[in-house]
Design a protein around this motif. Sequence first.
Motif, PDB file in Angstrom:
ATOM      1  N   GLY A 256       0.702  -1.000   0.106  1.00  0.00           N
ATOM      2  CA  GLY A 256       0.361   0.120   0.068  1.00  0.00           C
ATOM      3  C   GLY A 256       1.018   1.949   0.356  1.00  0.00           C
ATOM      4  O   GLY A 256       0.039   2.337  -0.892  1.00  0.00           O
ATOM      5  N   ILE A 259       2.052   1.917  -3.213  1.00  0.00           N
ATOM      6  CA  ILE A 259       1.068   2.545  -4.616  1.00  0.00           C
ATOM      7  C   ILE A 259       0.932   4.061  -4.079  1.00  0.00           C
ATOM      8  O   ILE A 259       0.975   4.886  -4.793  1.00  0.00           O
ATOM      9  CB  ILE A 259      -0.365   1.681  -3.665  1.00  0.00           C
ATOM     10  CG1 ILE A 259      -0.495   0.680  -4.641  1.00  0.00           C
ATOM     11  CG2 ILE A 259      -1.892   2.744  -4.494  1.00  0.00           C
ATOM     12  CD1 ILE A 259      -1.356  -0.614  -4.156  1.00  0.00           C
ATOM     13  N   VAL A 260       0.916   4.936  -2.707  1.00  0.00           N
ATOM     14  CA  VAL A 260       0.622   5.931  -2.773  1.00  0.00           C
ATOM     15  C   VAL A 260       2.179   6.320  -2.975  1.00  0.00           C
ATOM     16  O   VAL A 260       1.733   7.606  -3.170  1.00  0.00           O
ATOM     17  CB  VAL A 260       0.393   6.326  -1.030  1.00  0.00           C
ATOM     18  CG1 VAL A 260       0.772   6.926  -0.827  1.00  0.00           C
ATOM     19  CG2 VAL A 260      -0.375   5.479  -0.805  1.00  0.00           C
ATOM     20  N   TYR A 302       8.291   4.930   7.985  1.00  0.00           N
ATOM     21  CA  TYR A 302       7.302   4.968   8.976  1.00  0.00           C
ATOM     22  C   TYR A 302       8.285   5.743  10.144  1.00  0.00           C
ATOM     23  O   TYR A 302       8.200   6.102  11.003  1.00  0.00           O
ATOM     24  CB  TYR A 302       6.962   3.423   9.301  1.00  0.00           C
ATOM     25  CG  TYR A 302       5.666   3.498   8.541  1.00  0.00           C
ATOM     26  CD1 TYR A 302       4.454   3.209   9.212  1.00  0.00           C
ATOM     27  CD2 TYR A 302       5.949   2.800   7.570  1.00  0.00           C
ATOM     28  CE1 TYR A 302       3.625   3.249   8.783  1.00  0.00           C
ATOM     29  CE2 TYR A 302       5.254   2.496   6.554  1.00  0.00           C
ATOM     30  CZ  TYR A 302       3.751   2.485   7.347  1.00  0.00           C
ATOM     31  OH  TYR A 302       2.260   3.031   6.431  1.00  0.00           O
ATOM     32  N   MET A 305       8.236   9.116  10.161  1.00  0.00           N
ATOM     33  CA  MET A 305       7.053  10.070  10.187  1.00  0.00           C
ATOM     34  C   MET A 305       7.166  10.157  11.778  1.00  0.00           C
ATOM     35  O   MET A 305       6.516  11.189  12.575  1.00  0.00           O
ATOM     36  CB  MET A 305       5.596   8.879   9.847  1.00  0.00           C
ATOM     37  CG  MET A 305       5.252   8.722   8.436  1.00  0.00           C
ATOM     38  SD  MET A 305       3.821   8.593   7.860  1.00  0.00           S
ATOM     39  CE  MET A 305       4.215   6.872   7.626  1.00  0.00           C
ATOM     40  N   TRP A 310       4.565  12.776  12.960  1.00  0.00           N
ATOM     41  CA  TRP A 310       3.681  13.153  11.808  1.00  0.00           C
ATOM     42  C   TRP A 310       1.907  13.324  11.949  1.00  0.00           C
ATOM     43  O   TRP A 310       1.297  12.060  12.227  1.00  0.00           O
ATOM     44  CB  TRP A 310       3.845  12.135  10.439  1.00  0.00           C
ATOM     45  CG  TRP A 310       3.958  13.250   9.537  1.00  0.00           C
ATOM     46  CD1 TRP A 310       2.458  12.197   8.395  1.00  0.00           C
ATOM     47  CD2 TRP A 310       3.820  13.803   8.384  1.00  0.00           C
ATOM     48  NE1 TRP A 310       2.289  12.556   7.218  1.00  0.00           N
ATOM     49  CE2 TRP A 310       3.491  13.333   7.104  1.00  0.00           C
ATOM     50  CE3 TRP A 310       5.380  14.869   8.975  1.00  0.00           C
ATOM     51  CZ2 TRP A 310       3.519  15.027   6.032  1.00  0.00           C
ATOM     52  CZ3 TRP A 310       5.425  15.675   7.563  1.00  0.00           C
ATOM     53  CH2 TRP A 310       4.492  15.905   7.030  1.00  0.00           C
ATOM     54  N   GLN A 311       1.363  13.880  11.348  1.00  0.00           N
ATOM     55  CA  GLN A 311      -0.324  13.792  11.399  1.00  0.00           C
ATOM     56  C   GLN A 311      -0.687  13.953  10.161  1.00  0.00           C
ATOM     57  O   GLN A 311      -2.309  14.546  10.084  1.00  0.00           O
ATOM     58  CB  GLN A 311      -1.227  14.737  12.853  1.00  0.00           C
ATOM     59  CG  GLN A 311      -0.183  14.870  13.700  1.00  0.00           C
ATOM     60  CD  GLN A 311      -0.905  15.322  15.074  1.00  0.00           C
ATOM     61  OE1 GLN A 311      -1.331  16.887  14.242  1.00  0.00           O
ATOM     62  NE2 GLN A 311      -0.936  15.315  16.333  1.00  0.00           N
ATOM     63  N   ASP A 312      -0.300  14.357   8.942  1.00  0.00           N
ATOM     64  CA  ASP A 312      -0.915  14.691   7.205  1.00  0.00           C
ATOM     65  C   ASP A 312      -0.596  13.326   7.039  1.00  0.00           C
ATOM     66  O   ASP A 312      -0.346  12.232   7.306  1.00  0.00           O
ATOM     67  CB  ASP A 312       0.597  15.719   6.883  1.00  0.00           C
ATOM     68  CG  ASP A 312      -0.372  16.805   6.182  1.00  0.00           C
ATOM     69  OD1 ASP A 312      -1.530  15.914   5.635  1.00  0.00           O
ATOM     70  OD2 ASP A 312       0.166  17.186   4.953  1.00  0.00           O
ATOM     71  N   SER A 313      -1.422  13.363   6.197  1.00  0.00           N
ATOM     72  CA  SER A 313      -0.991  12.073   4.800  1.00  0.00           C
ATOM     73  C   SER A 313       0.039  11.374   5.060  1.00  0.00           C
ATOM     74  O   SER A 313       0.961  11.818   4.847  1.00  0.00           O
ATOM     75  CB  SER A 313      -1.881  12.553   3.665  1.00  0.00           C
ATOM     76  OG  SER A 313      -1.103  13.291   3.011  1.00  0.00           O
ATOM     77  N   LEU A 314       0.124  10.350   4.901  1.00  0.00           N
ATOM     78  CA  LEU A 314       1.309   9.096   4.154  1.00  0.00           C
ATOM     79  C   LEU A 314       1.490   9.296   2.364  1.00  0.00           C
ATOM     80  O   LEU A 314       2.920   9.942   2.653  1.00  0.00           O
ATOM     81  CB  LEU A 314       0.464   8.024   4.250  1.00  0.00           C
ATOM     82  CG  LEU A 314       1.751   6.877   3.871  1.00  0.00           C
ATOM     83  CD1 LEU A 314       2.680   6.825   4.163  1.00  0.00           C
ATOM     84  CD2 LEU A 314       1.168   5.623   3.271  1.00  0.00           C
ATOM     85  N   GLU A 315       1.091  10.242   2.166  1.00  0.00           N
ATOM     86  CA  GLU A 315       1.479  10.376   0.686  1.00  0.00           C
ATOM     87  C   GLU A 315       2.957  12.033   0.613  1.00  0.00           C
ATOM     88  O   GLU A 315       3.521  12.870  -0.202  1.00  0.00           O
ATOM     89  CB  GLU A 315       0.313  11.327  -0.221  1.00  0.00           C
ATOM     90  CG  GLU A 315       0.666  11.779  -1.545  1.00  0.00           C
ATOM     91  CD  GLU A 315      -0.530  11.834  -2.603  1.00  0.00           C
ATOM     92  OE1 GLU A 315      -1.899  11.535  -2.446  1.00  0.00           O
ATOM     93  OE2 GLU A 315       0.075  12.386  -3.767  1.00  0.00           O
TER      94      GLU A 315
END
Lengths: 324, 146
Positions: A256, A259-260, A302, A305, A310-315
């Motif tokens: 996943g 993919i991101v 990971y 982050m 980190w609190q924003d998106s994985l992307e």
Amino acid sequence: MGLIRILCSVATRGRYFSTLPLVLTAIANQSIRPDKLIIYDDNDEPQDLRNEPIYQHIFSMLDSKGIHWEWQYTDKKGQHHIHQRANTLGFDWVWRVDDDAIPDSNALENLMQYIDADVGAIGGSIITHQAINTIESTGLIENIDNEPHPQWGFIREPKEVQHLHCSFLYRAGVYDYNLGLSRVAHREETLFTYGLHQKGYKLLIVPNAITWHFKNPQGGIRSETNQSMYKHDEQIFRNFMTYKDHTIVILNCGMGDHIVFSHVLPFIKNPIVFSCYPEIVPGLSISDAYLNFRDLDHWNIYKKMDQWQWQDSLENAFRKLYLC
Amino acid sequence: MLIIAPYAQKLRNGKENAKNYPYWAEVIKGINDDIVQVGITGEIPLVDDCRFNLSINELRTLINDCTTWISVDSMFQHLAWDCNKKGIVLFSQSDPAIFGHDSNINLLKNKLYLRQNQFLWWEDVDAIEDSYFEPDKIIKHIDQFY
């Protein structure tokens, strides 16, 4: 000092009673004080120096001058581990000073004058005995085998380079030290500062910030003589240089995540990709990445982050890792 | 046709992944459409039409053919997002603000159940029974696709 918080880090080994007291005295006598001084003690047989008269004086001097200091006993893995610890302590900048490198009293102040938003690290002259003529030196990484480092001479005017040497002031938390190097940590500062350069930050060498490098033959963080360690580290350095014109991408993560990441890939400048799932993101294998660079944590999304809270998106985390 | 992707990656210590949703049977009962379950060999079949071990391209084809899909927080939700197919993601302890996509319906029962460190391994994470979205509420979200 304003809002910029500066840590001074000194990694030491085998120099309790030779050059280390000189270094600490020089730090105490800086015209601008760092916010904190940490002495990282990597000695094979560490001592408690609080009862040693010379250190009693030095510690009293640091206290009297309002320099918060700390003595940490480290785990003898080499100075790159020490520097990475300092790098991630949460300070804005770290001034790393070798345990046989004696900075002039205005060194930190003059280095700090060049702190700017687009600057990643700042170094002054590093003089051993006598300055050498480095007017022709470019400071480009491609010339590292063919020229003396420009810091080895007196620097007359600010100049942008691609790698720094020995002691310098750097922006913390931007790029990681390579922890895959051996205990001698050969090339550690070259890999680190070139990494800052690759991140898009300027590396500057500047005048009037002289450090006198005694190159004490006794002790020192690199006092290992095992040549295989140097060979091992040199190979890692050469592997990095093979890809020096690329953005190294290592996807040691899940499907996943691949993919991101694929949505970020088109924006990365000249990527060379190492991938776990080449059917999603084509690339060389992760075992190739390990063989080349040894330490893959720098690209562990990971771990990053977690480090960034980190609190924003994985992307967007991938964007920060590879585009910022 | 609706796709379900009920299971997250198997954990190395053999423990049940806390991302896995425990009330699939109730959800499946409320779906009025053909259901295809995707996953890998060894996962428990929940419907008659199970298609395990599909390649990424085969999954893409299936996603493009479906009306919608429901997945736990796994690779599948990212792949469906990549295919621009809107669906439902069942979160429990992972944070949709980090691992979700705005184009999907990300169902999180309560932020209180989010694990404190979102980035560590799942091997040490225990399931929290109350952290999962209720089946009847999930059905209501499914209905909007029909």
